[in-house]
Design a protein around this motif. Structure first.
Motif, PDB file in Angstrom:
ATOM      1  N   GLU A  59       0.833  -1.208   0.000  1.00  0.00           N
ATOM      2  CA  GLU A  59       0.000   0.000   0.000  1.00  0.00           C
ATOM      3  C   GLU A  59       0.867   1.258   0.000  1.00  0.00           C
ATOM      4  OE1 GLU A  59      -2.136   3.402   1.250  1.00  0.00           O
ATOM      5  OE2 GLU A  59      -0.593   2.436   2.472  1.00  0.00           O
ATOM      6  N   GLN A  60       2.038   1.158   0.613  1.00  0.00           N
ATOM      7  CA  GLN A  60       2.946   2.304   0.702  1.00  0.00           C
ATOM      8  C   GLN A  60       4.022   2.280  -0.373  1.00  0.00           C
ATOM      9  OE1 GLN A  60       2.919   5.035   2.772  1.00  0.00           O
ATOM     10  NE2 GLN A  60       0.869   4.329   3.294  1.00  0.00           N
ATOM     11  N   GLU A  66       2.688   1.510  -7.768  1.00  0.00           N
ATOM     12  CA  GLU A  66       1.255   1.748  -7.603  1.00  0.00           C
ATOM     13  C   GLU A  66       0.531   1.815  -8.947  1.00  0.00           C
ATOM     14  OE1 GLU A  66      -0.483   5.772  -6.263  1.00  0.00           O
ATOM     15  OE2 GLU A  66      -0.045   4.692  -4.427  1.00  0.00           O
ATOM     16  N   TYR A 287       8.287   0.737   5.129  1.00  0.00           N
ATOM     17  CA  TYR A 287       7.026   0.947   4.422  1.00  0.00           C
ATOM     18  C   TYR A 287       5.840   0.556   5.305  1.00  0.00           C
ATOM     19  CZ  TYR A 287       9.321   1.939  -0.021  1.00  0.00           C
ATOM     20  OH  TYR A 287      10.064   2.525  -1.010  1.00  0.00           O
ATOM     21  N   ALA A 290       5.281   3.292   7.784  1.00  0.00           N
ATOM     22  CA  ALA A 290       4.649   4.441   7.121  1.00  0.00           C
ATOM     23  C   ALA A 290       3.157   4.214   6.956  1.00  0.00           C
ATOM     24  CB  ALA A 290       5.305   4.674   5.763  1.00  0.00           C
ATOM     25  N   ALA A 291       2.755   2.963   6.709  1.00  0.00           N
ATOM     26  CA  ALA A 291       1.328   2.647   6.566  1.00  0.00           C
ATOM     27  C   ALA A 291       0.601   2.878   7.886  1.00  0.00           C
ATOM     28  CB  ALA A 291       1.147   1.199   6.107  1.00  0.00           C
ATOM     29  N   ALA A 294       0.339   6.642   8.401  1.00  0.00           N
ATOM     30  CA  ALA A 294      -0.643   7.218   7.486  1.00  0.00           C
ATOM     31  C   ALA A 294      -2.054   6.920   7.965  1.00  0.00           C
ATOM     32  CB  ALA A 294      -0.431   6.660   6.080  1.00  0.00           C
ATOM     33  N   ASP A 318      -6.548   2.533  -1.713  1.00  0.00           N
ATOM     34  CA  ASP A 318      -5.927   2.495  -0.394  1.00  0.00           C
ATOM     35  C   ASP A 318      -6.120   1.086   0.145  1.00  0.00           C
ATOM     36  OD1 ASP A 318      -5.091   2.761   2.177  1.00  0.00           O
ATOM     37  OD2 ASP A 318      -6.296   4.536   2.636  1.00  0.00           O
ATOM     38  N   ARG A 320      -5.257  -0.139   2.792  1.00  0.00           N
ATOM     39  CA  ARG A 320      -5.665  -0.130   4.205  1.00  0.00           C
ATOM     40  C   ARG A 320      -7.179  -0.193   4.353  1.00  0.00           C
ATOM     41  NH1 ARG A 320      -3.950   5.056   5.986  1.00  0.00           N
ATOM     42  NH2 ARG A 320      -3.793   5.529   3.789  1.00  0.00           N
TER      43      ARG A 320
END
Length: 344
Positions: A59-60, A66, A287, A290-291, A294, A318, A320
């Protein structure tokens, strides 16, 4: 006006120095492997206890990665991705290269395919025309009926690769006056893959087409690589002795490069592999962290957000929001996440 002076440095001197830099890089990879291998093993054991660790790492991922995933791909990662592994499988092979890597995706049971492990191998090889880089073989995915996210593209890539190997074996290296490109273009499997690429533009965006990637150059066999490496070693020996080395002319390459670009279902496959190997794999914990950060930021921002705004079609998925307990979904909402940005 710059001072123009005569130098006694030759092309052979520069080529020899360039080769020494390359040798140093290979030695660095071998030394790094010795240091990092036990740490990667320890990390795998630890993160196996963290739900959705690798889905959140993806995701990151950098924007470049992406752009090669669709909403359906993200759903597969969120629902079923267990782990990712990177292995330099030729690190101790005197005839191989430490740049060769195997990338393995481990999955739980899911609605899309039967495979529990999808492994993509990349061999670093040298071609007779002087090119060197990674090549791969298409991975055939056991898609469940009606669930092929690539709409037959990975199957077509595997079929064309098999047909090419059969053709090469039958002709035993004889060109019969035809270029490699013109011979392959006559295969029905080649025509089939071109048709699928032209008529499945949406499916071509799926990350899973990456498993059908072959090369940005054209496939190079182990035999050709060994022959090319032998010739390169001979040139290097001559340069070391102060002899001048003449580069060989290559006649057939220009028309083949366009050909391979047309039949490649994932033209950016090498870039995707580099992102996984050089960024996501070594920096996975960064990473994942960071998720988490975020997610905390998004939850705090949600209080002031206008929930009546329409989804932005250009907003990336996203992951997440697909992972239980993470992301920006409203409680009880079953709305699908917005579509991923398309490749440009």
């Amino acid at each position: 006006m710059p001072d123009v002076s005569v130098s006694d440095v030759t092309y052979e001197d520069l080529a020899q120095l360039e080769q020494e830099f390359d040798d140093a890089e290979l030695q660095t990879l071998r030394e790094q492997h010795k240091i990092y291998a036990p740490l990667y093993k320890k990390r795998q054991e630890v993160v196996a206890k963290i739900p959705s660790f690798w889905a959140l790492v993806l995701e990151q991922a950098p924007t470049e990665f992406e752009n090669y995933t669709t909403p359906s791909d993200s759903q597969v990662f969120a629902d079923a991705l267990k782990s990712i592994e990177v292995e330099r499988f030729e690190i101790d092979d005197p005839n191989g290269s430490p740049r060769s890597v195997a990338i393995r995706f481990h999955f739980d049971s899911n609605e899309y395919f039967e495979d529990k492990v999808l492994e993509k191998k990349f061999w670093h090889r040298r071609a007779l025309d002087g090119w060197s880089g990674i090549v791969s073989e298409p991975v055939k995915i056991s898609w469940k009926k009606g669930k092929d996210l690539t709409q037959g593209l990975t199957d077509a890539a595997a079929a064309l690769f098999a047909a090419r190997k059969k053709q090469d074996a039958a002709q035993n290296g004889s060109s019969n006056g035809q270029s490699k490109a013109s011979k392959i273009a006559k295969l029905p499997e080649y025509k089939a893959i071109i048709d699928k690429i032209e008529n499945n533009t949406e499916a071509a965006l799926s990350f899973f087409t990456w498993f059908g990637f072959v090369s940005s150059h054209g496939y190079v066999t182990a035999e050709e690589s060994a022959e090319a490496s032998k010739k390169e070693a001979e040139k290097r020996a001559k340069r070391a002795n102060g002899e001048k080395v003449e580069d060989e002319d290559v006649d057939e390459k220009d028309d083949e490069e366009d050909f391979f670009d047309e039949s490649e279902i994932c033209p950016s496959g090498e870039e995707v592999a580099e992102i996984i190997v050089n960024e996501l794999w070594p920096q996975a914990i960064k990473y994942f962290t960071a998720a988490q950060e975020a997610d905390d930021d998004d939850l705090s921002e949600l209080e002031d957000a206008d929930l009546d705004d329409e989804d932005d079609d250009d907003e990336p998925v996203d992951i997440r929001s697909l992972v239980p307990g993470k992301g920006k979904k409203e409680n009880g909402s079953s709305a699908s996440p917005p579509p991923k940005k398309r490749r440009t």
